[in-house]
Design an enzyme around this catalytic site. Structure first.
Site: not given
Ligand code: DGL
Length: 271
Positions: A9, A71-72, A156
């Site tokens: 994201s 991205c999880n 961020e």
């Molecule tokens: N980096 C994303 C993850 O691993 C989360 C960031 C987001 O909330 O966009 O879940």
């Protein structure tokens, strides 16, 4: 032949790319960060699925035979649909892999109490994907999920090293450990969280093991490619990485120093 696509994201996936490149520097990588629409963590299932599918399609158009959802939140909310519903129609010879399965695989060897915690975005926790994956692999492990809605915004906004961040780091860790005091292993189930690792470590009781997923995802990908030589042969090997962002490239380039350990030039893309 084409590069390995890495999608997140925003910036978080750069922490995964860093570990993958460290292990397999020979391949080419194409990173795509949907910074203009980040964060995904508080968005609905349907929206995360649509955004992720757009990104995967674009990475395919740009020649990636294999895409990693680094991205999880996207792995939790979009991966299964993309693999089962979309991929057979788009191009069955391409592959999309996520970051949750490789992380779930590793915990079995790490926890002694068989009680683990997952710290992640509200979207990942609500999806219960970690609980489901870990139950499949290690049915004896007790999983407690803790949503950490403010951690990604802190990162961020480059506030993760500020003294104010300590309050929210301690708050979510305390909440998790109050809910299950037997936890001896915590998965940092968001690719942004390695940036907070120092503070997370400071506020976590000694003896509790913290798992950052980058190295496990990298090793799992290496293993996948050794088991799928047909895919490995389709990946170009010039050791080159390129970076795309849906936001202004200047802001992205400035943040890469923090997330990737080097400053790189990025190009703007519309999804
Ligand atoms: N980096 C994303 C993850 O691993 C989360 C960031 C987001 O909330 O966009 O879940």
């Amino acid at each position: 032949m084409g590069p390995i696509g890495i999608f997140d994201s925003g910036y978080g996936g750069l922490t995964v790319l860093r570990q993958i490149r460290h292990l397999m520097p020979q391949y080419d990588y194409l990173y795509l960060g949907d910074n203009a629409r980040a964060p995904y963590g508080t968005r609905s299932f349907e929206v995360v699925y649509q955004f992720t599918l757009q990104a995967v399609r674009r990475l395919f158009e740009l020649g990636c035979p294999l895409v990693i959802l680094a991205c999880n939140t996207a792995s939790a909310k979009a991966l299964r649909n993309i693999q089962q519903r979309d991929l057979p129609q788009i191009d069955p010879s391409r592959r999309v892999l996520g970051v949750i399965r490789p992380t779930a695989e590793c915990v079995g060897d790490i926890t002694h109490t068989r009680h683990i915690g997952i710290m992640a975005t509200p979207g990942t926790i609500r999806s219960q994907t970690y609980d489901i994956e870990i139950q499949k692999l290690h049915p004896d492990i007790h999983v407690t999920g803790q949503a950490c809605p403010l951690w990604v915004p802190l990162i961020e906004n480059m506030e993760h090293l500020s003294p104010g961040a300590d309050y929210f780091v301690r708050k979510y860790i305390d909440q998790l450990l109050q809910r299950d005091p037997e936890i001896d292993t915590i998965i940092l189930g968001c690719t942004h969280y390695p940036l907070l690792l120092e503070k997370i470590r400071r506020h976590t009781p000694t003896g509790i093991r913290l798992i950052s997923q980058g190295p496990y995802v990298a090793r799992s990908l290496q293993d996948y490619l050794s088991r799928h030589p047909d895919m490995a042969e389709r990946l170009s090997q010039n050791g080159v990485s390129n970076f795309l962002t849906t936001e202004q490239p200047q802001a992205f380039a400035e943040s890469t120093a923090t997330f990737l350990g080097e400053t790189v030039e990025a190009h703007n893309i519309t999804l």
